[in-house]
Design a protein around this motif. Sequence first.
Motif, PDB file in Angstrom:
ATOM      1  N   UNK A 119     -46.539   4.732  19.876  1.00  0.00           N
ATOM      2  CA  UNK A 119     -46.108   6.034  19.367  1.00  0.00           C
ATOM      3  C   UNK A 119     -45.107   6.692  20.315  1.00  0.00           C
ATOM      4  N   UNK A 120     -45.399   6.631  21.611  1.00  0.00           N
ATOM      5  CA  UNK A 120     -44.487   7.211  22.592  1.00  0.00           C
ATOM      6  C   UNK A 120     -43.128   6.497  22.573  1.00  0.00           C
ATOM      7  N   UNK A 121     -43.173   5.186  22.544  1.00  0.00           N
ATOM      8  CA  UNK A 121     -41.925   4.411  22.588  1.00  0.00           C
ATOM      9  C   UNK A 121     -41.099   4.613  21.323  1.00  0.00           C
ATOM     10  N   UNK A 122     -41.755   4.698  20.169  1.00  0.00           N
ATOM     11  CA  UNK A 122     -41.029   4.926  18.912  1.00  0.00           C
ATOM     12  C   UNK A 122     -40.322   6.275  18.934  1.00  0.00           C
ATOM     13  N   UNK A 123     -41.004   7.286  19.478  1.00  0.00           N
ATOM     14  CA  UNK A 123     -40.372   8.605  19.561  1.00  0.00           C
ATOM     15  C   UNK A 123     -39.156   8.593  20.459  1.00  0.00           C
ATOM     16  N   UNK A 124     -39.245   7.898  21.599  1.00  0.00           N
ATOM     17  CA  UNK A 124     -38.110   7.830  22.508  1.00  0.00           C
ATOM     18  C   UNK A 124     -36.959   7.034  21.902  1.00  0.00           C
ATOM     19  N   UNK A 125     -37.276   5.944  21.212  1.00  0.00           N
ATOM     20  CA  UNK A 125     -36.240   5.135  20.569  1.00  0.00           C
ATOM     21  C   UNK A 125     -35.504   5.938  19.495  1.00  0.00           C
ATOM     22  N   UNK A 126     -36.258   6.712  18.713  1.00  0.00           N
ATOM     23  CA  UNK A 126     -35.622   7.544  17.680  1.00  0.00           C
ATOM     24  C   UNK A 126     -34.727   8.598  18.304  1.00  0.00           C
ATOM     25  N   UNK A 127     -35.169   9.213  19.396  1.00  0.00           N
ATOM     26  CA  UNK A 127     -34.368  10.230  20.074  1.00  0.00           C
ATOM     27  C   UNK A 127     -33.089   9.627  20.635  1.00  0.00           C
ATOM     28  N   UNK A 128     -33.184   8.405  21.184  1.00  0.00           N
ATOM     29  CA  UNK A 128     -31.989   7.740  21.721  1.00  0.00           C
ATOM     30  C   UNK A 128     -30.986   7.440  20.608  1.00  0.00           C
ATOM     31  N   UNK A 129     -31.476   7.038  19.444  1.00  0.00           N
ATOM     32  CA  UNK A 129     -30.587   6.790  18.316  1.00  0.00           C
ATOM     33  C   UNK A 129     -29.900   8.054  17.840  1.00  0.00           C
ATOM     34  N   UNK A 130     -30.653   9.164  17.819  1.00  0.00           N
ATOM     35  CA  UNK A 130     -30.040  10.436  17.408  1.00  0.00           C
ATOM     36  C   UNK A 130     -28.982  10.889  18.411  1.00  0.00           C
ATOM     37  N   UNK A 131     -29.268  10.701  19.699  1.00  0.00           N
ATOM     38  CA  UNK A 131     -28.296  11.093  20.712  1.00  0.00           C
ATOM     39  C   UNK A 131     -27.004  10.290  20.579  1.00  0.00           C
ATOM     40  N   UNK A 132     -27.140   9.001  20.326  1.00  0.00           N
ATOM     41  CA  UNK A 132     -25.938   8.176  20.178  1.00  0.00           C
ATOM     42  C   UNK A 132     -25.170   8.539  18.913  1.00  0.00           C
ATOM     43  N   UNK A 133     -25.851   9.052  17.923  1.00  0.00           N
ATOM     44  CA  UNK A 133     -25.200   9.421  16.665  1.00  0.00           C
ATOM     45  C   UNK A 133     -24.474  10.757  16.754  1.00  0.00           C
ATOM     46  N   UNK A 134     -24.688  11.467  17.855  1.00  0.00           N
ATOM     47  CA  UNK A 134     -24.060  12.769  18.037  1.00  0.00           C
ATOM     48  C   UNK A 134     -22.540  12.625  18.087  1.00  0.00           C
ATOM     49  N   UNK A 135     -21.840  13.512  17.389  1.00  0.00           N
ATOM     50  CA  UNK A 135     -20.383  13.495  17.388  1.00  0.00           C
ATOM     51  C   UNK A 135     -19.776  12.776  16.210  1.00  0.00           C
ATOM     52  N   UNK A 136     -20.563  11.923  15.548  1.00  0.00           N
ATOM     53  CA  UNK A 136     -20.009  11.197  14.404  1.00  0.00           C
ATOM     54  C   UNK A 136     -20.025  12.031  13.128  1.00  0.00           C
ATOM     55  N   UNK A 137     -20.842  13.079  13.110  1.00  0.00           N
ATOM     56  CA  UNK A 137     -20.896  13.926  11.914  1.00  0.00           C
ATOM     57  C   UNK A 137     -19.566  14.598  11.625  1.00  0.00           C
ATOM     58  N   UNK A 138     -18.813  14.916  12.679  1.00  0.00           N
ATOM     59  CA  UNK A 138     -17.514  15.566  12.476  1.00  0.00           C
ATOM     60  C   UNK A 138     -16.552  14.616  11.766  1.00  0.00           C
ATOM     61  N   UNK A 139     -16.710  13.308  11.984  1.00  0.00           N
ATOM     62  CA  UNK A 139     -15.863  12.338  11.288  1.00  0.00           C
ATOM     63  C   UNK A 139     -16.146  12.354   9.785  1.00  0.00           C
ATOM     64  N   UNK A 140     -17.430  12.432   9.434  1.00  0.00           N
ATOM     65  CA  UNK A 140     -17.780  12.500   8.019  1.00  0.00           C
ATOM     66  C   UNK A 140     -17.231  13.771   7.378  1.00  0.00           C
ATOM     67  N   UNK A 141     -17.294  14.875   8.118  1.00  0.00           N
ATOM     68  CA  UNK A 141     -16.771  16.142   7.599  1.00  0.00           C
ATOM     69  C   UNK A 141     -15.271  16.067   7.387  1.00  0.00           C
ATOM     70  N   UNK A 142     -14.560  15.529   8.379  1.00  0.00           N
ATOM     71  CA  UNK A 142     -13.101  15.414   8.261  1.00  0.00           C
ATOM     72  C   UNK A 142     -12.733  14.484   7.116  1.00  0.00           C
ATOM     73  N   UNK A 143     -13.445  13.354   7.030  1.00  0.00           N
ATOM     74  CA  UNK A 143     -13.128  12.394   5.980  1.00  0.00           C
ATOM     75  C   UNK A 143     -13.365  12.922   4.578  1.00  0.00           C
ATOM     76  N   UNK A 144     -14.353  13.792   4.422  1.00  0.00           N
ATOM     77  CA  UNK A 144     -14.679  14.285   3.078  1.00  0.00           C
ATOM     78  C   UNK A 144     -13.897  15.533   2.687  1.00  0.00           C
TER      79      UNK A 144
END
Length: 244
Positions: A119-144
Amino acid sequence: MTEDAQKTVDASHLPRDLSPWNMFLSADIIVKAVMIGLALASVVTWTVWLAKSLELTWAKRRLSRAFASIHASSSLAEAAQRLSGRKGIVASLIELAAVELHLSADVPDKGGIKERVASRLDGLASAAGRDMNRGTGVLATIGSTSPFVGLFGTVWGIMNSFIGISEAQTTNLAVVAPGIAEALLATALGLVAAIPAVIIYNQFARQIGGYRAMIAEASAEVQRLVSRDLDRGLRVVPAARAAE
């Protein structure tokens, strides 16, 4: 004034050079604002691409090296020793597992310990994925949104062109063409901003998905080390690592 003279006067006020730069200078203030916004959006797109590409490349390399280290380890303590002094998601996974083992040192149920570690490791893995995904949302906004922003500039420019036609009371192509060309330039800039943003966003989505899969494999390897230690009767890793 005759109609021919009026046309000559109107034509004299038209830009002779219909290059993109001169069309921008001759455009209405609203169309100019749209063009500037789209140009800035394009700059943001390529800035995010450069920064995120470097971040992803470095993170994957560091993760691959750390995974190779723990994959060759036979226990959690050995893996912690191999990664001593390093930082990164794998070191954090080991630290979390060590903390849970330390907290569960007096618990006899091995299955419960494994579940809590997972449970602890899954939470940390999910948080790491969200952190790496940071900044890409602006690309989706610009593209749309960029094509619609460019279309707004085009509609506004063509509307002004029609107003100019009405005021000049002529449909001479020399009067109509420059305004329409300026308006269509806004749509072109909208596409120039949107197309790379969509392509780059999709590329990052695939790469981040691969990065998350690598983290999941590292997490599974740490859980295997924990399970191995528990089966051997080793529940507590060195206190210095568990206290971090």
